[in-house]
Design an enzyme around this catalytic site. Structure first.
Site, PDB file in Angstrom:
ATOM      1  N   ASN A   7       0.874  -1.176   0.000  1.00 28.27           N
ATOM      2  CA  ASN A   7       0.000   0.000   0.000  1.00 28.27           C
ATOM      3  C   ASN A   7       0.913   1.228   0.000  1.00 28.27           C
ATOM      4  O   ASN A   7       1.461   1.600   1.035  1.00 28.27           O
ATOM      5  CB  ASN A   7      -0.882  -0.038   1.254  1.00 28.27           C
ATOM      6  CG  ASN A   7      -1.852   1.118   1.309  1.00 28.27           C
ATOM      7  OD1 ASN A   7      -1.822   2.018   0.458  1.00 28.27           O
ATOM      8  ND2 ASN A   7      -2.725   1.087   2.301  1.00 28.27           N
ATOM      9  N   ARG A 240     -12.116  15.153   8.171  1.00 26.10           N
ATOM     10  CA  ARG A 240     -12.910  15.553   6.994  1.00 26.10           C
ATOM     11  C   ARG A 240     -14.340  15.875   7.392  1.00 26.10           C
ATOM     12  O   ARG A 240     -14.910  15.202   8.260  1.00 26.10           O
ATOM     13  CB  ARG A 240     -12.933  14.426   5.960  1.00 26.10           C
ATOM     14  CG  ARG A 240     -11.637  14.244   5.239  1.00 26.10           C
ATOM     15  CD  ARG A 240     -11.710  13.076   4.255  1.00 26.10           C
ATOM     16  NE  ARG A 240     -10.521  12.254   4.385  1.00 26.10           N
ATOM     17  CZ  ARG A 240     -10.488  10.954   4.127  1.00 26.10           C
ATOM     18  NH1 ARG A 240     -11.564  10.315   3.729  1.00 26.10           N
ATOM     19  NH2 ARG A 240      -9.371  10.293   4.282  1.00 26.10           N
ATOM     20  N   GLU A 383      -8.167  -5.647   5.027  1.00 28.25           N
ATOM     21  CA  GLU A 383      -8.021  -5.296   3.612  1.00 28.25           C
ATOM     22  C   GLU A 383      -6.808  -5.989   2.995  1.00 28.25           C
ATOM     23  O   GLU A 383      -6.845  -6.383   1.833  1.00 28.25           O
ATOM     24  CB  GLU A 383      -7.909  -3.764   3.471  1.00 28.25           C
ATOM     25  CG  GLU A 383      -9.248  -3.086   3.750  1.00 28.25           C
ATOM     26  CD  GLU A 383      -9.136  -1.601   4.052  1.00 28.25           C
ATOM     27  OE1 GLU A 383      -8.831  -1.265   5.210  1.00 28.25           O
ATOM     28  OE2 GLU A 383      -9.364  -0.785   3.156  1.00 28.25           O
TER      29      GLU A 383
END
Ligand code: ADP
Length: 397
Positions: A7, A240, A383
């Site tokens: 990643n 966010r 993941e």
């Protein structure tokens, strides 16, 4: 078969080496500050940790260092690079081109570059990671696994924005959704736990971490999700804002004399938990401060949970039913108070929390009462394992 999962970020690179014989993690680690002074690697295997501080100019040098650590006489877990049968790469944006994982070919690389404008913060870094691996391991097959792919089953009524259609046609502006690998992994596990054919299941998966998104999974397929063209949309996150009235952007620019880049920084980095609590972007800090009686943090938790609860209701309506709500990622897996707050008031939908089970669950379990029509589940996401499984499936064909 041993699979390396990568990643790559712009200045960092996370990796895991997974033995697919028993899906165990042989080693994992993180390279940070690539191309910046003070580059370092932290490599973990078993209970051991090995650290290297060494200047790294670019991702090629970072991958070389990872391979050195993996094959190191003292700290390594394999004797040579040849033991790595394939590499699986996390890629953030697959656009409309990729509805599943793919073997990386020259055409795929070309398509990834084309998609870069859709994810300018992420895709160029993912591409650098792939290119670096190809250089260092030219004969090892590589697979790309996309955050957006699982959501490509969304119908137009869910993915189109109410904008002039031309923006979709020319610029591909639409909802894509993210965290797809996680939503897919936990929804598949939830379907197993429900013990029903996938086609008969309606599930809402809540991936609640630093970044958060909620997905409606109908019949095993994503039919709607909260993140949009970018990961800024949807629920309130660590830093966010999630969805806001788009006219606020113009309002702040004019009132504060800020540029568009400055306002976007506010929305991406200074909003959400940190913005509202004026304390921290980390749920643990917000929770602890709220528990000590801080009103701002308490209100922040209420806004956070209310937004998620509304989406659960909206997605139940979108699917015309609900069998399970799944909680996953840092907050979803670990914070029982957060889960309790989210589902509070959903009893009318047939959602009944088992308070004790909710407090005591570890890793995975059902935390609703036996008579709850809708099951509430906690499922640890993985993941990296999902990427490794796709990589194995595609490369062993
Ligand atoms: P990322 O999106 O970066 O992968 P994670 O899934 O690791 O993030 O989630 C990070 C969030 O999970 C942080 O807000 C952190 O406070 C929260 N978290 C982790 N452990 C706990 C815990 N035991 N209790 C409450 N929150 C937790």
């Amino acid at each position: 078969m041993k699979i390396l999962v990568i990643n790559a970020g712009s200045s960092s690179l996370k990796y895991q080496l997974i033995d697919m014989a028993n899906e165990s993690v042989l080693a994992k680690g993180l390279v940070e500050r690539i191309g910046i002074e003070g580059s370092n690697l932290v490599h973990k295997y078993g209970k051991e940790k090995y650290e290297v501080v060494k200047p790294l100019q670019n991702h090629v040098e970072a991958i070389e260092l990872v391979l050195e650590a993996l094959t190191d006489k003292q700290h390594g877990v394999i004797s040579s690079m040849d033991e790595i049968s394939a590499v699986g790469h996390r890629v953030v944006h697959g656009g409309e081109k990729f509805a599943g994982s793919v073997i990386i070919t020259d055409e795929v690389m070309e398509a990834l570059r084309e998609n870069s404008n859709l994810a300018p913060l992420h895709n160029p870094a993912n591409i650098m990671g792939i290119e670096a691996c190809k250089k260092v391991m030219p004969n090892t097959p590589m697979v790309g696994v996309f955050d957006t792919a699982f959501h490509q089953t969304m119908p137009p009524k869910a993915f189109l924005y109410g904008l002039p259609l031309d923006y979709y046609k020319r610029l591909k502006i639409r909802k894509y959704g993210f965290h797809g690998t996680s939503h897919r992994y936990v929804s598949q596990r939830a379907i197993e736990m429900l013990g029903k054919p996938a086609e008969q299941t309606k599930i809402v998966t809540c991936h609640l971490g630093n970044g958060s998104s909620i997905t409606a999974v109908d019949g095993g397929k994503s039919v709607d999700t909260t993140m949009g063209l970018t990961p800024l949309d949807g629920v309130l996150m660590g830093t966010r804002s999630g969805s806001i009235d788009p006219a606020i952007i113009e309002f702040i620019m004019k009132s504060e004399g800020k540029t568009i880049d400055e306002v976007m920084k506010v929305l991406n980095k200074e909003s959400g938990l940190i913005g509202l609590s004026e304390k921290s972007s980390d749920m643990r800090d917000v929770r602890m401060t709220a528990n000590q009686g801080d009103e701002k943090c308490e209100t922040t938790l209420e806004v956070w949970a209310y937004g998620i609860r509304k989406y659960i209701g909206a997605f139940a309506a979108a699917m015309g039913g609900l069998d399970a709500i799944v909680f996953t990622a840092g907050i979803g897996e670990n914070d029982w108070e957060a889960r309790a707050r989210v589902v509070k008031g959903l009893e009318f939908l047939g959602v009944k929390l088992d308070a004790e089970a909710n407090k005591n669950v570890k890793d995975e379990g059902i935390v609703s009462t036996a008579d709850s029509k809708v099951k509430i589940m906690v499922i640890s996401t993985n993941e990296e394992l999902a990427i490794a499984r796709d990589t194995l499936a595609l490369t062993s064909k």
